[in-house]
Design an enzyme around this catalytic site. Structure first.
Site, PDB file in Angstrom:
ATOM      1  N   CYS A   3       0.835  -1.207   0.000  1.00 38.76           N
ATOM      2  CA  CYS A   3       0.000   0.000   0.000  1.00 38.76           C
ATOM      3  C   CYS A   3       0.869   1.256   0.000  1.00 38.76           C
ATOM      4  O   CYS A   3       1.403   1.646   1.040  1.00 38.76           O
ATOM      5  CB  CYS A   3      -0.919  -0.008   1.221  1.00 38.76           C
ATOM      6  N   CYS A  35      -0.560   4.126   2.144  1.00 36.19           N
ATOM      7  CA  CYS A  35      -0.332   3.986   3.598  1.00 36.19           C
ATOM      8  C   CYS A  35       1.138   4.240   3.937  1.00 36.19           C
ATOM      9  O   CYS A  35       1.441   4.916   4.914  1.00 36.19           O
ATOM     10  CB  CYS A  35      -0.675   2.583   4.086  1.00 36.19           C
ATOM     11  N   ASP A  36       2.041   3.664   3.170  1.00 34.73           N
ATOM     12  CA  ASP A  36       3.447   3.619   3.591  1.00 34.73           C
ATOM     13  C   ASP A  36       4.385   4.525   2.800  1.00 34.73           C
ATOM     14  O   ASP A  36       5.534   4.728   3.223  1.00 34.73           O
ATOM     15  CB  ASP A  36       3.967   2.164   3.489  1.00 34.73           C
TER      16      ASP A  36
END
Ligand code: NAP
Length: 308
Positions: free
Chosen positions: A136, A139-140
């Site tokens: 992701c 997200c990261d």
């Protein structure tokens, strides 16, 4: 066991399920929506969405999901989050839907539980998950500011996430096993214009390496047979998705990939069970398409219940 009988239970609170809910709720059908996580599905992991009609400036995925949920609730849909469906039994007069908390009874069912990421299956992938390996970028990505990363895959997910990562990282090695991308030409063009992107074609990941965290990836060039080590601190994997259909094994007909087969009315092989979105065989994994399929499934439920 719940003593309430629902007109329709919807499994999954992504765009398909929530759209179904908006329609069935608005039709005054007694509707319950169950989601094993929080509503929104993949929307919660998507940054700006540029191809959902009506938002020329784009809209944040989480915001779009929250708006869909609010709209479904406005029409009286009961929503239970963090409640995973374990099994479905259509053999009785009503369909039974079993979760860890309850057994619900319903006249009809719309299945829209979405899909999950497919693993690459190379050494180091599991070991370095959260230590450089990610599925992701939204997200990261920000954790890899000014670092060098690899993105694996050649579909829309890999292309779009690679482009997104260029906002943060110093370099992206986009590693694909063929000489052509499967994803949209427009995004390929954007990547070609970006001098942070290195294309590594005809190459298969062999292993992800490091000590505590990821330090490199080994790839094999399919043409020369040579292994090459590329120093990276992050490896983002986007090699496709798998359907969340385990709880329906043996209940409805599926294709060889485990996606649910439906007719044009989104009806599965069981007359009162419908499917919409990523979980459906032949789906195109687009938010707008999931909404359309959710609409068709809801209207099919309405037609079924009129006959009831
Ligand atoms: P996908 O289109 O199935 O692409 C998966 C990619 O991973 C392919 O390029 C495939 O290579 C590669 N791959 C598969 N297994 C591999 C392995 N073991 N090793 C190395 N490479 C491997 O999956 P996706 O990108 O997740 O997209 C899925 C669906 O969602 C598509 O319909 C896509 O259009 C849609 N989607 C749309 C958007 C959007 O419109 N904004 C965004 C994301 C996804 P090959 O090409 O050789 O098969």
């Amino acid at each position: 066991m719940s003593d309430r009988i629902y007109d329709v239970i919807i499994i999954g609170g992504g765009p398909g399920g929530l759209t179904s809910g908006i329609y069935t709720g608005r039709e005054n059908l007694r509707t319950l929506l169950l989601d094993k996580m929080l509503c929104g599905g993949w929307l919660n992991m998507t940054g700006v969405i540029e191809n959902y009609p009506g938002f020329p400036e784009g809209i944040n995925g989480m915001e779009l999901g929250a708006r869909m949920k609010e709209q479904a609730q406005k029409f009286g849909v009961g929503i239970r989050e963090l409640e995973e469906v374990k099994s479905v039994d259509p053999s009785g007069e009503m369909i039974s839907v079993e979760t860890a908390k309850e057994v619900y009874k319903t006249r009809s069912l719309i299945v829209s539980p979405g899909s999950r990421v497919r693993e690459l299956g190379v050494p180091g992938e599991k070991e370095f998950l959260g230590k450089g390996v990610s599925y992701c970028a939204t997200c990261d990505g920000p954790l890899f500011r000014d670092r060098i990363v690899a993105v694996i895959g050649g579909g829309n997910a890999a292309l779009e996430e690679a482009l997104f990562l260029t906002k943060f990282v110093s370099r992206v090695y986009l590693i694909h096993r063929r000489d052509k991308f499967r994803g949209e030409k427009y995004v390929v063009g954007e990547l070609e214009k970006n001098d942070k992107v290195n294309f590594v074609m005809n190459s298969l990941p062999v292993s992800i390496n490091g000590n505590k965290d990821v330090e490199s990836i080994t790839i094999k060039n399919k043409e020369t047979g040579q292994d090459e080590l590329i120093e990276v601190e992050g490896v983002f994997i986007f090699v496709g998705v798998e359907p969340n259909t385990e709880f329906l094994q043996g209940v409805v007909e599926m294709d060889e990939g485990g996606f649910i087969k439906t007719d044009v009315n989104m009806r599965s092989s069981v007359p009162a069970i419908f499917a919409a979105g990523d979980v459906r065989s032949g789906n195109v994994r687009q938010i707008s398409a999931a909404c359309g399929e959710g609409t068709v499934a809801a209207l099919s439920v309405r037609n079924l219940l009129v006959e009831y």
